[in-house]
Design an enzyme around this catalytic site. Structure first.
Site, short mmCIF file in Angstrom:
data_model
loop_
_atom_site.label_atom_id
_atom_site.label_comp_id
_atom_site.label_asym_id
_atom_site.label_seq_id
_atom_site.Cartn_x
_atom_site.Cartn_y
_atom_site.Cartn_z
N TYR A 143 37.20 41.81 18.83
CA TYR A 143 35.99 41.02 18.55
C TYR A 143 35.85 40.70 17.06
O TYR A 143 35.06 39.85 16.66
CB TYR A 143 34.73 41.74 19.05
CG TYR A 143 34.66 41.92 20.55
CD1 TYR A 143 35.51 41.23 21.40
CD2 TYR A 143 33.74 42.77 21.13
CE1 TYR A 143 35.46 41.40 22.77
CE2 TYR A 143 33.67 42.95 22.50
CZ TYR A 143 34.54 42.26 23.32
OH TYR A 143 34.48 42.43 24.67
N LYS A 192 45.82 50.88 26.51
CA LYS A 192 46.81 50.12 27.30
C LYS A 192 48.14 50.32 26.58
O LYS A 192 48.82 49.36 26.17
CB LYS A 192 46.36 48.66 27.38
CG LYS A 192 47.15 47.80 28.33
CD LYS A 192 46.86 48.07 29.79
CE LYS A 192 47.77 47.23 30.67
NZ LYS A 192 47.85 47.69 32.05
N ASP A 224 43.24 49.87 33.05
CA ASP A 224 43.15 49.36 34.43
C ASP A 224 42.94 50.51 35.41
O ASP A 224 42.12 50.42 36.34
CB ASP A 224 44.38 48.50 34.80
CG ASP A 224 45.69 49.07 34.28
OD1 ASP A 224 45.67 50.04 33.49
OD2 ASP A 224 46.76 48.56 34.68
N ASP A 248 33.41 47.73 26.09
CA ASP A 248 32.41 46.76 26.51
C ASP A 248 32.43 46.63 28.04
O ASP A 248 31.40 46.70 28.72
CB ASP A 248 32.78 45.41 25.85
CG ASP A 248 31.70 44.36 26.01
OD1 ASP A 248 30.63 44.69 26.56
OD2 ASP A 248 31.93 43.22 25.59
N ASP A 252 29.79 48.73 31.00
CA ASP A 252 28.98 47.98 31.97
C ASP A 252 29.29 48.44 33.39
O ASP A 252 28.40 48.58 34.23
CB ASP A 252 29.25 46.48 31.85
CG ASP A 252 28.23 45.79 30.97
OD1 ASP A 252 27.62 46.50 30.13
OD2 ASP A 252 28.05 44.57 31.10
#
Ligand code: NAD
Length: 356
Positions: A143, A192, A224, A248, A252
Site C-alpha cells: 500500500y 507467501k 492462502d 487487511d 476482515d
C-alpha cells in the site's frame, strides 16, 4: 489519582453517539479503579471539513502528539462524498495514522458467548469461545510501495510493489511476540514465502527474532492456507502477525467469524505505548442520530486503550466482563434476539457502566 490525558475524535455519523457511551463507561471504570480521564475533544473527518475546510487540521495532529493516546469514533458520510480524494474524511484517517507513526494494527476477533448464534461458523467448530488477535503491519508493504501506470505498444499497464525492510519486519514482529507473551504464547506468522522474496525475508527475520522469545510457540503459514484455516479451525490461532495487505484481508475475514460488526474493536500502535483506538466499523450514516447504534465495539476499544496505552489492565478486563454480562440481558437492534430487552445506544452504555 492517576490521570490519563487523551484526545477524543468523535467524528461523523454515529461517531459522537457511540463515543459518548464509551466515555461514560471509562468514567465509571475510573471511579471504580482510581483514575481520571482528561479528554481533549478535537476535530477530524467530515466535522473538521465543515469547521475548517480540511479533514485533519494541524491543531488536531499537535494535540494528539501531546496526549497519552487517541480515541476515535468513525469518520465519513455521503455529505462529503463529492470532496476530492485528498480532502475526503477518510483522508484524515490515513493522515493521522502516518502523522502518528501507527505501524501496528491490532484487531481482536472474539466470539462473545451470549452472541454465539450470530456467528456464521458452526457451533462445533467454534466451541465455547474463540479469541484471535491479528497483528497487521500498517505503514509499509504494497500500500506504500513504488507504484505506477504506463503504456507500452498501445497496451496499458499498472504495477504496485511489495517491499519490506528488516527493521520494519522486526518492529511489527516484536509487537506480535510481546502480545503473544501476554496471551497464550502462540504466534502464527503469515506470508507467501513459497512465491515472494519479500515474504522470504519476512519469514527469515521472524525466525531470527524468535530466539528472543523462547516461550512463544512460533509457526508459519501461507496466506492462502490461513484464509482457509480461519473458517475450518479458527481455534488453532492465538496471535497472527502479517503484512499490511494480507492483514487487511485476513482481519476482515476473521472479524466476520464473530458475526457482528458492531462488536469489534481495534488498536493502532506506535513505538512505545502510544496508540489510536477505534471500532472497526464505519460511521453508519444510515442509522446516525436515531439512538440505535451499538456502542459495544467502541466501549471495547476503550478497554483496549486502558490495557495497551494506559496501564489499567484490571479496568480493561472489568469492562470486557461487563460487556459480556450486559449481553445476557440487553441488546441493541443490530444484535437483537427474542427473549432479550431491546435497548437504545445510551441504555446499552448505562447497562455496561452499571455492571462495572
Ligand atoms: P459502516 O461500517 O459504517 O456500516 C455498514 C453497515 O453496518 C451499515 O448498515 C451500518 O448501519 C451497520 N453498522 C455499522 N456500525 C454499526 C453499529 N455500531 N451499530 C449498528 N449497526 C452498525 O460501513 P459503510 O456503510 O461502508 O461506510 C459508511 C461511512 O463510514 C463511509 O463514509 C466510510 O468511508 C466510513 N468508514 C469509516 C471508517 C473509520 O472511520 N475507521 C471505517 C469504515 C468506513
Amino acid at each position: 489519582m492517576r490521570e490519563h490525558k487523551i484526545v477524543v475524535l468523535k467524528g461523523d455519523g454515529i461517531g459522537p453517539e457511540i463515543v459518548d457511551e464509551a466515555l461514560k463507561v471509562l468514567d465509571a471504570a475510573g471511579e471504580k479503579f482510581g483514575f481520571k480521564m482528561v479528554c481533549d475533544e478535537r476535530l477530524m473527518g467530515g466535522a473538521a471539513i465543515d469547521a475548517t475546510g480540511v479533514p485533519l487540521p494541524q491543531e488536531t495532529v499537535d494535540a494528539c502528539k501531546a496526549a497519552d493516546c487517541v480515541f476515535l469514533g468513525a469518520v465519513g458520510g455521503p455529505k462529503w462524498d463529492s470532496q476530492p480524494g485528498s480532502n475526503r474524511p477518510e483522508a484524515g484517517l490515513l493522515g493521522i495514522r502516518s502523522a502518528l507513526g501507527l505501524y501496528a494494527n491490532l484487531r481482536p476477533a472474539t466470539i462473545f458467548k451470549p452472541l454465539k448464534s450470530a456467528s456464521p461458523i458452526k457451533d462445533e467448530i467454534i466451541g465455547d469461545s474463540m479469541d484471535i488477535l491479528i497483528v497487521r503491519e500498517l505503514t509499509g508493504g504494497i500500500y506504500f510501495g513504488k507504484r505506477g501506470t504506463g503504456e507500452e505498444n498501445g497496451v496499458a499497464f499498472a504495477y504496485d510493489t511489495e517491499q519490506y525492510s528488516v527493521p520494519e519486519i522486526r518492529r511489527i514482529a516484536k509487537t506480535a511476540f510481546e502480545m503473544a507473551m501476554k496471551r497464550n504464547k502462540k504466534l502464527t506468522s503469515v506470508d507467501k514465502a513459497n512465491v515472494l522474496d519479500s515474504s522470504r525475508l519476512w519469514r527469515k527475520t521472524v525466525i531470527e527474532m524468535s530466539a528472543d522469545y523462547p516461550e512463544v510457540e512460533l509457526n508459519h503459514m501461507y496466506v492462502d492456507n490461513c484464509a482457509m484455516q480461519l473458517v475450518r479451525n479458527p481455534k488453532q490461532f492465538d496471535v497472527i502477525v502479517t503484512s499490511n495487505m494480507f492483514g487487511d484481508i485476513l482481519s476482515d475475514e476473521a472479524s466476520m467469524i464473530s458475526g457482528s460488526i458492531g462488536m469489534l474493536a481495534s488498536a493502532s500502535l506506535a513505538e512505545g505505548k502510544f496508540g489510536l483506538y477505534e471500532p472497526i466499523h464505519g460511521s453508519a450514516p444510515d442509522i446516525a442520530g436515531q439512538g440505535i447504534a451499538n456502542p459495544l465495539a467502541t466501549i471495547l476499544s476503550a478497554a483496549m486503550m486502558l490495557r495497551y496505552s494506559l496501564d489499567e489492565p484490571q479496568a480493561a478486563s472489568a469492562i470486557e466482563s461487563a460487556v459480556n454480562a450486559a449481553l445476557e440481558t440487553v441488546r441493541t437492534p443490530d444484535i437483537y434476539e427474542e427473549g432479550f430487552r431491546k435497548v437504545s445506544t445510551s441504555e446499552m452504555g448505562d447497562a455496561v457502566a452499571s455492571l462495572l
